[in-house]
Motif scaffolding. Structure first.
Motif, PDB file in Angstrom:
ATOM      1  N   GLU A 186       0.823  -1.199   0.000  1.00 45.14           N
ATOM      2  CA  GLU A 186       0.000   0.000   0.000  1.00 45.14           C
ATOM      3  C   GLU A 186       0.867   1.263   0.000  1.00 45.14           C
ATOM      4  N   PRO A 187       0.409   2.328  -0.659  1.00 43.76           N
ATOM      5  CA  PRO A 187       1.101   3.612  -0.535  1.00 43.76           C
ATOM      6  C   PRO A 187       1.093   4.063   0.921  1.00 43.76           C
ATOM      7  N   CYS A 188       2.202   4.649   1.351  1.00 37.76           N
ATOM      8  CA  CYS A 188       2.348   5.009   2.756  1.00 37.76           C
ATOM      9  C   CYS A 188       3.314   6.186   2.880  1.00 37.76           C
ATOM     10  N   VAL A 189       3.050   7.085   3.824  1.00 40.61           N
ATOM     11  CA  VAL A 189       3.994   8.147   4.168  1.00 40.61           C
ATOM     12  C   VAL A 189       4.790   7.683   5.379  1.00 40.61           C
ATOM     13  N   PHE A 190       6.100   7.814   5.304  1.00 41.66           N
ATOM     14  CA  PHE A 190       6.987   7.398   6.389  1.00 41.66           C
ATOM     15  C   PHE A 190       7.595   8.621   7.066  1.00 41.66           C
ATOM     16  N   VAL A 191       7.541   8.629   8.384  1.00 42.23           N
ATOM     17  CA  VAL A 191       8.208   9.655   9.180  1.00 42.23           C
ATOM     18  C   VAL A 191       9.298   8.928   9.957  1.00 42.23           C
ATOM     19  N   ARG A 192      10.549   9.135   9.540  1.00 40.41           N
ATOM     20  CA  ARG A 192      11.669   8.440  10.171  1.00 40.41           C
ATOM     21  C   ARG A 192      12.342   9.361  11.180  1.00 40.41           C
ATOM     22  N   LEU A 193      12.172   9.024  12.458  1.00 38.67           N
ATOM     23  CA  LEU A 193      12.783   9.804  13.522  1.00 38.67           C
ATOM     24  C   LEU A 193      14.238   9.386  13.715  1.00 38.67           C
ATOM     25  N   THR A 194      15.034  10.319  14.191  1.00 41.20           N
ATOM     26  CA  THR A 194      16.465  10.096  14.374  1.00 41.20           C
ATOM     27  C   THR A 194      16.753   9.530  15.767  1.00 41.20           C
ATOM     28  N   GLY A 195      17.708   8.610  15.829  1.00 41.13           N
ATOM     29  CA  GLY A 195      18.173   8.085  17.105  1.00 41.13           C
ATOM     30  C   GLY A 195      17.636   6.703  17.414  1.00 41.13           C
ATOM     31  N   CYS A 196      18.498   5.889  18.043  1.00 43.23           N
ATOM     32  CA  CYS A 196      18.100   4.548  18.465  1.00 43.23           C
ATOM     33  C   CYS A 196      19.059   4.071  19.551  1.00 43.23           C
ATOM     34  N   PRO A 197      18.532   3.512  20.649  1.00 45.00           N
ATOM     35  CA  PRO A 197      19.414   3.017  21.704  1.00 45.00           C
ATOM     36  C   PRO A 197      19.943   1.608  21.452  1.00 45.00           C
ATOM     37  N   LEU A 198      19.482   0.964  20.378  1.00 47.91           N
ATOM     38  CA  LEU A 198      19.911  -0.392  20.056  1.00 47.91           C
ATOM     39  C   LEU A 198      20.912  -0.368  18.902  1.00 47.91           C
ATOM     40  N   TRP A 226      22.078  -6.617  12.130  1.00 48.65           N
ATOM     41  CA  TRP A 226      21.617  -6.577  10.743  1.00 48.65           C
ATOM     42  C   TRP A 226      20.924  -5.252  10.380  1.00 48.65           C
ATOM     43  N   CYS A 227      21.049  -4.234  11.232  1.00 44.72           N
ATOM     44  CA  CYS A 227      20.317  -2.984  11.023  1.00 44.72           C
ATOM     45  C   CYS A 227      20.578  -2.406   9.628  1.00 44.72           C
ATOM     46  N   ASP A 228      19.504  -1.979   8.961  1.00 42.95           N
ATOM     47  CA  ASP A 228      19.630  -1.400   7.619  1.00 42.95           C
ATOM     48  C   ASP A 228      19.327   0.097   7.605  1.00 42.95           C
ATOM     49  N   THR A 229      19.182   0.695   8.787  1.00 43.39           N
ATOM     50  CA  THR A 229      18.927   2.139   8.845  1.00 43.39           C
ATOM     51  C   THR A 229      19.865   2.825   9.834  1.00 43.39           C
ATOM     52  N   ALA A 230      21.107   2.387   9.847  1.00 45.50           N
ATOM     53  CA  ALA A 230      22.083   2.999  10.765  1.00 45.50           C
ATOM     54  C   ALA A 230      22.281   4.480  10.475  1.00 45.50           C
ATOM     55  N   TYR A 231      21.953   4.920   9.266  1.00 45.91           N
ATOM     56  CA  TYR A 231      22.088   6.337   8.945  1.00 45.91           C
ATOM     57  C   TYR A 231      21.136   7.195   9.777  1.00 45.91           C
ATOM     58  N   ALA A 232      20.144   6.569  10.405  1.00 41.98           N
ATOM     59  CA  ALA A 232      19.195   7.308  11.236  1.00 41.98           C
ATOM     60  C   ALA A 232      19.641   7.411  12.692  1.00 41.98           C
ATOM     61  N   VAL A 292       5.239   5.798  11.539  1.00 39.48           N
ATOM     62  CA  VAL A 292       6.266   6.464  12.326  1.00 39.48           C
ATOM     63  C   VAL A 292       7.323   5.421  12.651  1.00 39.48           C
ATOM     64  N   THR A 293       8.544   5.671  12.215  1.00 40.93           N
ATOM     65  CA  THR A 293       9.596   4.667  12.310  1.00 40.93           C
ATOM     66  C   THR A 293      10.915   5.331  12.708  1.00 40.93           C
ATOM     67  N   GLY A 294      12.005   4.581  12.625  1.00 41.11           N
ATOM     68  CA  GLY A 294      13.297   5.128  13.009  1.00 41.11           C
ATOM     69  C   GLY A 294      14.419   4.419  12.289  1.00 41.11           C
ATOM     70  N   GLY A 295      15.535   4.320  12.975  1.00 39.88           N
ATOM     71  CA  GLY A 295      15.799   4.445  14.382  1.00 39.88           C
ATOM     72  C   GLY A 295      14.722   3.783  15.257  1.00 39.88           C
ATOM     73  N   GLU A 296      14.647   4.303  16.465  1.00 38.19           N
ATOM     74  CA  GLU A 296      13.595   3.898  17.396  1.00 38.19           C
ATOM     75  C   GLU A 296      12.756   5.125  17.707  1.00 38.19           C
ATOM     76  N   PRO A 297      11.575   5.235  17.093  1.00 40.37           N
ATOM     77  CA  PRO A 297      10.804   6.470  17.230  1.00 40.37           C
ATOM     78  C   PRO A 297      10.388   6.785  18.654  1.00 40.37           C
ATOM     79  N   LEU A 298      10.118   5.761  19.468  1.00 45.06           N
ATOM     80  CA  LEU A 298       9.613   6.006  20.818  1.00 45.06           C
ATOM     81  C   LEU A 298      10.706   6.455  21.782  1.00 45.06           C
ATOM     82  N   SER A 299      11.938   6.560  21.307  1.00 40.08           N
ATOM     83  CA  SER A 299      13.008   7.099  22.154  1.00 40.08           C
ATOM     84  C   SER A 299      12.932   8.619  22.237  1.00 40.08           C
ATOM     85  N   GLN A 300      12.096   9.238  21.400  1.00 32.39           N
ATOM     86  CA  GLN A 300      11.873  10.680  21.466  1.00 32.39           C
ATOM     87  C   GLN A 300      10.529  10.950  22.138  1.00 32.39           C
ATOM     88  N   ALA A 301      10.536  11.760  23.191  1.00 26.68           N
ATOM     89  CA  ALA A 301       9.301  12.045  23.922  1.00 26.68           C
ATOM     90  C   ALA A 301       8.241  12.679  23.028  1.00 26.68           C
TER      91      ALA A 301
END
Length: 231
Positions: A39-51, A55-61, A87-96
């Protein structure tokens, strides 16, 4: 697709300290995973991740990004005219500020997906949003970061995902599915590491074990070059 392409809006800085998010990218693409794949989707990629999954493919975030106000993010998401947003990341829930963002997207009448690592507390996420909860297998080297109490907050509208790198991960995931009766809670996704675990053997394991799970691939990596950002 690169962030300066027509497909991805340029990020705009915000000088307001209130409800500010650190954003890596906002883009419009085809959903490549979950029961919404295709399905078409809009992605909001937040910066930062504590993990730091192997195999992470979004280390640039992990670092960088641009400060944006909540209002600016909402306006850019709405500009695409797409009902589905993740809403994705990184880890999006690491931002309040991710929590008011999720509520704001729901208030706009959008169907909101939250891709989370399973290491953050999901109990205060707006209940209108759909959680895609990643349970980390041993091959990620982040197995010990899983918050098992998150399972009590999962409902039928949500989804649980295992990223599987080998047979050991697969057997571990099968045990977790059975032990926690996950298939009775919500859809369960088994996702092979792209370029790692081969597809056919894993599909055959699922069939042999009569597992009530969804075998998924990362569709966007078959449409675009796997290294392409903003898709």
């Amino acid at each position: 697709m690169p962030m300066n392409s027509p497909k991805s809006l340029p990020l705009q800085s915000s000088s307001s300290p209130d409800s500010t998010l650190r954003i890596t990218e906002i883009f419009h693409s085809i959903q490549g995973e979950s029961t919404f794949a295709g399905e078409p989707c809009v992605f909001v990629r937040l910066t930062g991740c504590p993990l730091r999954c192997t195999w992470c493919d979004t280390a640039y975030a992990f670092h960088g990004g641009t400060d944006m106000s909540l209002a600016t993010v909402l306006d850019q998401v709405k500009s695409y005219g797409c009902r589905l947003v993740e809403v994705t990341g990184g880890e999006p829930l690491s931002q309040a500020a991710a929590f008011p963002l999720i509520a704001g997207l729901c208030d706009e009448g959008l169907e909101v997906l939250i891709e989370t690592s399973g290491a953050m507390d999901i109990s205060t996420v707006d209940p209108r949003a759909k959680i895609i909860l990643d349970i980390k297998c041993p091959g990620s080297d982040m197995e010990d970061r899983t918050r098992w109490d998150n399972l009590q907050h999962i409902t039928q509208k949500d989804q649980i995902k295992f990223v599987i790198s080998d047979r050991r991960d697969y057997d571990w995931a099968v045990d977790v599915v059975h032990r926690h009766h996950l298939a009775d809670r919500c859809p369960v996704l088994f996702s092979p590491v792209f370029g790692g675990q081969e597809l056919r053997p894993m599909a055959e394991w699922i069939l042999q074990d009569r597992l009530p799970v969804r075998f998924q691939v990362q569709l966007h990596k078959f449409i675009w070059n796997p290294e392409t950002r903003g898709v």
